[in-house]
Scaffold this motif. Structure first.
Motif, mmCIF file in Angstrom:
data_model
loop_
_atom_site.group_PDB
_atom_site.id
_atom_site.type_symbol
_atom_site.label_atom_id
_atom_site.label_comp_id
_atom_site.label_asym_id
_atom_site.label_seq_id
_atom_site.Cartn_x
_atom_site.Cartn_y
_atom_site.Cartn_z
ATOM 1 N N UNK A 73 -43.853 11.331 -18.360
ATOM 2 C CA UNK A 73 -44.689 12.527 -18.475
ATOM 3 C C UNK A 73 -43.933 13.847 -18.304
ATOM 4 N N UNK A 74 -42.633 13.803 -18.090
ATOM 5 C CA UNK A 74 -41.890 15.043 -17.887
ATOM 6 C C UNK A 74 -41.439 15.626 -19.226
ATOM 7 N N UNK A 75 -41.815 16.853 -19.477
ATOM 8 C CA UNK A 75 -41.437 17.522 -20.715
ATOM 9 C C UNK A 75 -39.956 17.882 -20.694
ATOM 10 N N UNK A 76 -39.387 18.091 -21.849
ATOM 11 C CA UNK A 76 -38.013 18.581 -21.927
ATOM 12 C C UNK A 76 -37.941 19.941 -21.230
ATOM 13 N N UNK A 77 -36.967 20.082 -20.341
ATOM 14 C CA UNK A 77 -36.848 21.314 -19.585
ATOM 15 C C UNK A 77 -37.743 21.385 -18.360
ATOM 16 N N UNK A 129 -34.246 20.570 0.925
ATOM 17 C CA UNK A 129 -33.240 21.232 0.096
ATOM 18 C C UNK A 129 -32.232 20.226 -0.471
ATOM 19 N N UNK A 130 -31.850 19.236 0.339
ATOM 20 C CA UNK A 130 -30.962 18.195 -0.156
ATOM 21 C C UNK A 130 -31.642 17.386 -1.262
ATOM 22 N N UNK A 131 -32.929 17.135 -1.089
ATOM 23 C CA UNK A 131 -33.699 16.435 -2.121
ATOM 24 C C UNK A 131 -33.707 17.230 -3.413
ATOM 25 N N UNK A 132 -33.841 18.545 -3.309
ATOM 26 C CA UNK A 132 -33.837 19.400 -4.502
ATOM 27 C C UNK A 132 -32.528 19.257 -5.272
ATOM 28 N N UNK A 133 -31.413 19.246 -4.554
ATOM 29 C CA UNK A 133 -30.126 19.139 -5.231
ATOM 30 C C UNK A 133 -29.982 17.785 -5.936
ATOM 31 N N UNK A 134 -30.435 16.723 -5.268
ATOM 32 C CA UNK A 134 -30.359 15.397 -5.888
ATOM 33 C C UNK A 134 -31.288 15.293 -7.093
ATOM 34 N N UNK A 181 -32.723 15.353 -13.004
ATOM 35 C CA UNK A 181 -33.540 15.967 -14.053
ATOM 36 C C UNK A 181 -32.680 16.622 -15.123
ATOM 37 N N UNK A 182 -31.545 17.170 -14.710
ATOM 38 C CA UNK A 182 -30.649 17.766 -15.693
ATOM 39 C C UNK A 182 -30.168 16.742 -16.703
ATOM 40 N N UNK A 183 -29.894 15.548 -16.229
ATOM 41 C CA UNK A 183 -29.404 14.493 -17.116
ATOM 42 C C UNK A 183 -30.522 13.897 -17.973
ATOM 43 N N UNK A 228 -33.943 15.154 -18.633
ATOM 44 C CA UNK A 228 -34.805 15.988 -19.486
ATOM 45 C C UNK A 228 -34.289 17.424 -19.610
ATOM 46 N N UNK A 229 -33.047 17.660 -19.188
ATOM 47 C CA UNK A 229 -32.535 19.020 -19.238
ATOM 48 C C UNK A 229 -33.278 19.947 -18.298
ATOM 49 N N UNK A 230 -33.788 19.393 -17.196
ATOM 50 C CA UNK A 230 -34.589 20.189 -16.264
ATOM 51 C C UNK A 230 -33.856 20.491 -14.972
ATOM 52 N N UNK A 231 -34.599 20.956 -13.985
ATOM 53 C CA UNK A 231 -33.996 21.258 -12.689
ATOM 54 C C UNK A 231 -35.040 21.231 -11.590
ATOM 55 N N UNK A 232 -34.536 21.102 -10.358
ATOM 56 C CA UNK A 232 -35.373 21.185 -9.160
ATOM 57 C C UNK A 232 -34.752 22.212 -8.225
ATOM 58 N N UNK A 233 -35.594 23.027 -7.615
ATOM 59 C CA UNK A 233 -35.125 24.052 -6.677
ATOM 60 C C UNK A 233 -36.073 24.116 -5.495
ATOM 61 N N UNK A 234 -35.574 24.664 -4.396
ATOM 62 C CA UNK A 234 -36.476 25.096 -3.336
ATOM 63 C C UNK A 234 -36.608 26.605 -3.442
#
Length: 404
Positions: free
Chosen positions: A221-225, A256-261, A266-268, A270-276
């Motif tokens: 269900x995750x969209x590209x980006x 915050x560590x979870x965000x980096x992981x 997600x980058x690999x 769906x080309x996405x990212x996670x941040x706090x």
């Protein structure tokens, strides 16, 4: 329909009832305080999931996302319905008002009430995204502050605690008596013991956020980006011993560590990212429970006055960065920082000077007590301008339904 005249009844900062009309007006006020974008997106906006949408920064994220980005999607919270003896919780009434507002803007928001930690809720959300919103999720905002969490895999229930680590902490705190007379008192909080840290991390760390991502990924269900942000707080050195250096701080570091992981994954995929996203101080139902935070926030308002940045303006800035309307700016720990207005050297020096001299006798001239007390009452729909509190109000407000 039950109608009652409601007056504020409280034990400290906890109120026993909430005022439906006041809560509804609060939503309107937050909406009006959110700056409008130059160009509101037309047609189908991005699909968002906001977990913890009924209060504090989660509510601000919902309203700012609606106004700034034209979001549609699913909002999740955990609120109590009205009974014969008690009103609903304030978040119940705020959610009903937010649903009305969303309908007025023509945006499709679905509001779910239940345990966000459960796999049952994750399945329900995934089904809605799949069946109602095209099967693709663009954004997930995670804003959960909870006292306990049950792990769906093991059935173990964990409880979070607000404790310093290593030794007891004595700090000043602000209280009000039944007549609203302020008192500055020193309180001592004993240190974390046993598995207090691990329990707090299990509740307030990144485990459930990661489980949401895993669940949605497993359903495709995750969209590209796709982009996700977990809302966090660092705070002042004045409150660090009980917060950032305490049990909650360890949980925030885990977040915050979870965000980096997650961002790497997600980058690999769906080309996405996670941040706090680190927000500034605000009067919320969660923050008033933390020793020292009430005093600190009142003093901060005494220093900054109207320059205190409200949550909805901070979350408007977050949505601008997530959607590309403004550049995405991260600190060295890959965090979005929306608290810089609060943590400048000049501001912190001024607050610290007031903190040192704050006593019951001096607090009235050092802190904005009228503002702080009104903010606490507004959390429950009281002290809201324009509301007639002598008039009966309907308390039996239904949870917003949704049609297929």
């Amino acid at each position: 329909m039950s109608e009652r005249v409601l007056i504020p009844r409280n034990r400290g900062f906890l109120f026993l009832d909430s005022h439906p009309a006041g809560c509804a007006q609060t939503v309107t006020d937050i909406w009006q305080a959110c700056p409008a974008p130059a160009d509101v997106p037309e047609g189908a906006g991005p699909v968002a999931l906001i977990i913890g949408s009924s209060a504090g920064y989660g509510l601000a994220a919902t309203l700012a996302g609606l106004k700034r980005a034209g979001i549609r999607g699913v909002m999740v919270s955990f609120e109590k319905a009205p009974t014969e003896r008690r009103t609903a919780t304030a978040g119940w009434y705020r959610t009903a008002a937010t649903a009305d507002l969303a309908r007025g803007t023509g945006r499709d928001l679905v509001f779910l009430n239940g345990d966000a930690f459960s796999d049952t809720m994750k399945d329900q959300v995934a089904d809605l995204i799949e069946q109602r919103f095209g099967g693709r999720l663009d954004y997930l905002i995670y804003s959960v502050a909870a006292p306990r969490r049950t792990d769906p895999d093991t059935g173990t229930t964990y409880a979070s605690v607000l404790k310093p680590i290593g030794r007891a902490n004595r700090t000043k705190t602000l209280l009000f008596d039944g007549q609203g007379v302020p008192e500055v008192r020193e309180v001592e909080t004993g240190p974390a013991e046993g598995d207090d840290v691990e329990q707090t991390v299990a509740v307030m760390g990144g485990a459930d956020w990661e489980r949401w991502i895993d669940h949605l990924t497993g359903r495709g269900l995750l969209a590209e980006g796709f982009t996700t942000a977990a809302l966090s707080y660092i705070g002042s050195p004045l409150t660090a011993a009980i917060y950032r250096q305490g049990t909650i701080g360890v949980a925030k570091s885990h977040l915050e560590a979870t965000a980096r992981a997650l961002s790497e994954r997600l980058g690999k995929s769906v080309g996405g990212r996670a941040v706090t996203c680190v927000n500034g101080a605000a009067v919320t139902q969660s923050s008033t429970a933390i020793p020292g935070i009430a005093l600190y926030t009142g003093l901060l308002r005494g220093v900054l006055g109207e320059d205190v940045v409200p949550p909805v303006r901070q979350l408007a800035a977050l949505w601008d960065q997530l959607t590309g309307a403004a550049p995405l700016v991260l600190d060295d720990e890959d965090r979005i920082r929306l608290d810089t207005w609060e943590l400048t050297d000049d501001v912190q020096k001024a607050v610290a000077e007031r903190w040192e001299t704050a006593t019951t006798d001096t607090i009235a001239r050092l802190a904005d007590l009228a503002w702080f007390r009104a903010e606490v009452q507004r959390l429950y729909g009281f002290s809201v301008p324009g509301i007639d509190y002598t008039a009966p109000v309907t308390t039996d407000v239904p949870w917003p339904g949704h049609t297929p």
